[in-house]
Design a protein around this motif. Structure first.
Motif, PDB file in Angstrom:
ATOM      1  N   SER A 224       9.375   3.444  -6.581  1.00  0.00           N
ATOM      2  CA  SER A 224       8.004   3.833  -7.201  1.00  0.00           C
ATOM      3  C   SER A 224       6.955   2.852  -6.849  1.00  0.00           C
ATOM      4  O   SER A 224       7.115   1.776  -6.495  1.00  0.00           O
ATOM      5  N   GLN A 225       5.942   3.176  -7.142  1.00  0.00           N
ATOM      6  CA  GLN A 225       4.605   2.363  -6.643  1.00  0.00           C
ATOM      7  C   GLN A 225       4.428   1.966  -5.249  1.00  0.00           C
ATOM      8  O   GLN A 225       4.131   0.819  -5.120  1.00  0.00           O
ATOM      9  N   ILE A 226       4.820   2.855  -4.210  1.00  0.00           N
ATOM     10  CA  ILE A 226       4.880   2.499  -2.975  1.00  0.00           C
ATOM     11  C   ILE A 226       3.475   2.564  -2.533  1.00  0.00           C
ATOM     12  O   ILE A 226       2.889   3.715  -2.814  1.00  0.00           O
ATOM     13  N   CYS A 227       2.716   1.722  -1.739  1.00  0.00           N
ATOM     14  CA  CYS A 227       1.454   2.050  -1.185  1.00  0.00           C
ATOM     15  C   CYS A 227       1.183   2.050   0.220  1.00  0.00           C
ATOM     16  O   CYS A 227       0.321   2.091   0.726  1.00  0.00           O
ATOM     17  N   ASP A 228       2.454   1.477   0.901  1.00  0.00           N
ATOM     18  CA  ASP A 228       2.460   1.344   2.225  1.00  0.00           C
ATOM     19  C   ASP A 228       3.076   2.625   2.700  1.00  0.00           C
ATOM     20  O   ASP A 228       4.534   2.697   2.503  1.00  0.00           O
ATOM     21  N   PRO A 229       2.528   3.416   3.557  1.00  0.00           N
ATOM     22  CA  PRO A 229       3.212   4.978   4.141  1.00  0.00           C
ATOM     23  C   PRO A 229       4.159   4.606   5.202  1.00  0.00           C
ATOM     24  O   PRO A 229       4.976   5.384   5.602  1.00  0.00           O
ATOM     25  N   ASP A 230       4.252   3.616   5.727  1.00  0.00           N
ATOM     26  CA  ASP A 230       5.282   3.086   6.975  1.00  0.00           C
ATOM     27  C   ASP A 230       6.510   3.337   6.287  1.00  0.00           C
ATOM     28  O   ASP A 230       7.386   3.733   7.224  1.00  0.00           O
ATOM     29  N   VAL A 265      -0.145   4.173  -7.603  1.00  0.00           N
ATOM     30  CA  VAL A 265      -1.319   4.453  -8.087  1.00  0.00           C
ATOM     31  C   VAL A 265      -2.163   3.121  -8.655  1.00  0.00           C
ATOM     32  O   VAL A 265      -1.095   2.364  -9.002  1.00  0.00           O
ATOM     33  N   PRO A 266      -3.145   3.016  -8.926  1.00  0.00           N
ATOM     34  CA  PRO A 266      -3.878   1.781  -9.156  1.00  0.00           C
ATOM     35  C   PRO A 266      -3.969   1.741 -10.824  1.00  0.00           C
ATOM     36  O   PRO A 266      -4.125   2.703 -11.263  1.00  0.00           O
ATOM     37  N   TYR A 267      -3.456   0.635 -11.708  1.00  0.00           N
ATOM     38  CA  TYR A 267      -3.622   0.765 -13.062  1.00  0.00           C
ATOM     39  C   TYR A 267      -4.896  -0.313 -13.256  1.00  0.00           C
ATOM     40  O   TYR A 267      -5.281   0.119 -14.548  1.00  0.00           O
ATOM     41  N   ARG A 268      -5.428  -1.084 -12.519  1.00  0.00           N
ATOM     42  CA  ARG A 268      -6.601  -1.750 -12.591  1.00  0.00           C
ATOM     43  C   ARG A 268      -7.441  -1.948 -11.647  1.00  0.00           C
ATOM     44  O   ARG A 268      -6.744  -1.366 -10.370  1.00  0.00           O
ATOM     45  N   CYS A 269      -8.517  -1.914 -11.926  1.00  0.00           N
ATOM     46  CA  CYS A 269      -9.441  -2.124 -10.768  1.00  0.00           C
ATOM     47  C   CYS A 269      -9.283  -2.958  -9.683  1.00  0.00           C
ATOM     48  O   CYS A 269      -8.740  -3.879  -9.918  1.00  0.00           O
ATOM     49  N   GLY A 270      -9.132  -2.551  -8.607  1.00  0.00           N
ATOM     50  CA  GLY A 270      -8.786  -3.298  -7.359  1.00  0.00           C
ATOM     51  C   GLY A 270      -7.445  -3.135  -6.864  1.00  0.00           C
ATOM     52  O   GLY A 270      -6.866  -3.709  -5.848  1.00  0.00           O
TER      53      GLY A 270
END
Length: 448
Positions: A224-230, A265-270
């Protein structure tokens, strides 16, 4: 009497900017009084009408995120991962937008069916599915069942009267380096079979020996919370190689590959997030390369977004109960909710932003810790957040990005009932799930 009448200073003299759409629903605005509105409804009005804590859910946001997935993956099967938030309204919205539904218990299956989801559009997951759950799934005709153990093969072979599509969950041995509680693609964990293992080979052989079980493909989930599509590209390459092995060893062609969800997904700005355009491109490239290398027909891809559909559609409202300044220490803002409606902070160390919803403050701010009302020292909702220095009891705080794994994980700790869910759309609010009452809690207590 309204809060504006009680606290005249709540009125704002100017229009502040919109709140960051990365973590708030995209139709979040301020009204002329400086109050936050979502879907044309002031959050302070929702707090007055339904009480607090309350989960607010923006219907438009859910639908638009479904459409974004459909646009990015026009050829894929998209299953909404119901464990993020499984209620009848959400099941209805996502299926109307062309998604199917992924469930992992008989309870989630019951909710989906009650919402009118076609059984053929449902996929059943879970690493500890009971005989009863499998029996219900077979009886109602769910589209696919993901097999997670050898025991499930035996149970299903006894339950299926005609034919049942199944997939086999494999662990591709990919570590996404997230929190240990949400990394599910590594070899040594409770889900599925290690890719390339003797256990996986035995599972394939056993399924293929059962004429009533139709093995249509493999399933994997990386975390979960994966941001790298590689990571997904590498998973596809490994899984296609395993699918080709089944063709070569058993003369059986697998036609579907489910690569799970877990999109960040982001939970806080940035905060970082998964870029759907980049993910779609990497999925396409990996499929082309892996299939060409193995001479394997291109499988149908399935993905399972859950958090990415509903997280940013949700906002939780609280009322301030006290503001406590500790000399030489922190400033604690205690609210009327806490770890029973948002356990993610205690479970995963999740971090959130918090803002005042009933006014736009124009004066000085203070650094505060937002504390819950439950009898645990660890009941903290947010740390080091900026709140108005003149914050007072009775004001309404809003915590964004709480649509996923809040209602789903909520408890009745300290015998406090779970909050309601209120949908907003086009200036109208409506209750989707009512607040849990004392009577609800007592109804299960049989007594002596």
């Amino acid at each position: 009497m309204t809060l504006l009448e009680i606290f005249p200073s709540l009125r704002s003299g100017g229009m502040p900017p919109r709140l960051d759409s990365a973590i708030w629903p995209r139709d979040t605005h301020y009204d002329d009084a400086g109050r936050i509105t979502i879907g044309g409804v002031a959050l302070a009005d929702i707090a007055d009408q339904y009480g607090t804590p309350t989960y607010v859910l923006a219907e438009r946001e859910v639908r638009e995120r479904c459409r974004a997935y459909r646009a990015a993956f026009p050829e894929a099967e998209i299953y909404y991962a119901g464990k993020a938030l499984m209620i009848k309204a959400v099941a209805d919205w996502v299926t109307e937008e062309g998604l199917s539904v992924d469930v992992c218990s008989a309870g989630e299956l019951a909710v989906a069916l009650a919402a009118g989801v076609e059984p053929a559009r449902i996929i059943l997951h879970g690493n500890g599915k009971s005989f009863d759950e499998l029996e219900v799934a077979v009886q109602v005709g769910v589209g696919r069942i993901v097999i997670d153990s050898l025991a499930e093969i035996t149970l299903l072979s006894a339950l299926v009267a005609d034919s049942q599509q199944v997939m086999l969950r494999l662990s591709p041995g990919i570590d996404v380096h997230g929190h240990p509680a949400v990394v599910t693609g590594v070899t040594d964990q409770k889900f599925g079979f290690p890719l390339g293992s003797d256990a996986a080979a035995e599972a394939v052989a056993r399924i293929l020996r059962q004429p009533k079980l139709r093995l249509v493909g493999f399933h994997c989930h990386l975390g979960s919370q994966i941001c790298d599509p590689d990571y997904y590209g590498e998973a596809i390459r490994r899984m296609v190689a395993e699918m080709a092995g089944v063709r070569d060893d058993h003369d059986h062609l697998l036609t579907h590959l489910d690569i799970g969800g877990g999109h960040g997904v982001p939970y806080r700005c940035g905060d970082a997030e998964m870029n759907l355009t980049d993910l779609a491109a990497i999925v396409e490239d990996a499929l082309d390369a892996a299939c060409a290398r193995r001479g394997f027909p291109r499988p149908v891809i399935a993905i399972e977004p859950g958090r990415a559909i509903v997280a940013r559609a949700g906002v939780t409202l609280y009322r301030v109960r006290s503001v406590k300044h500790i000399d030489g220490g922190h400033t604690y803002v205690t609210v009327d909710g806490g770890m029973s409606d948002n356990p993610r902070v205690a479970l995963y160390g999740a971090r959130y932003s918090v803002v005042v919803a009933n006014r736009h403050p124009t004066g000085p701010h203070m650094t505060a810790t937002v504390a819950g009302r439950f009898c645990e020292a660890g009941d903290i909702l947010a740390t080091d957040v900026q709140l108005p220095a003149d914050l007072r009891p009775g004001e309404v705080l809003a915590m964004p990005c709480t649509g996923a794994y809040h209602h789903s994980l909520a408890s009745s700790y300290n015998s406090v009932g779970r909050p309601p869910i209120v949908a907003v759309r086009k200036g109208v609010s409506r209750e989707l799930v009512r607040r849990e009452t004392m009577s609800d809690l007592l109804s299960r207590d049989i007594g002596r």
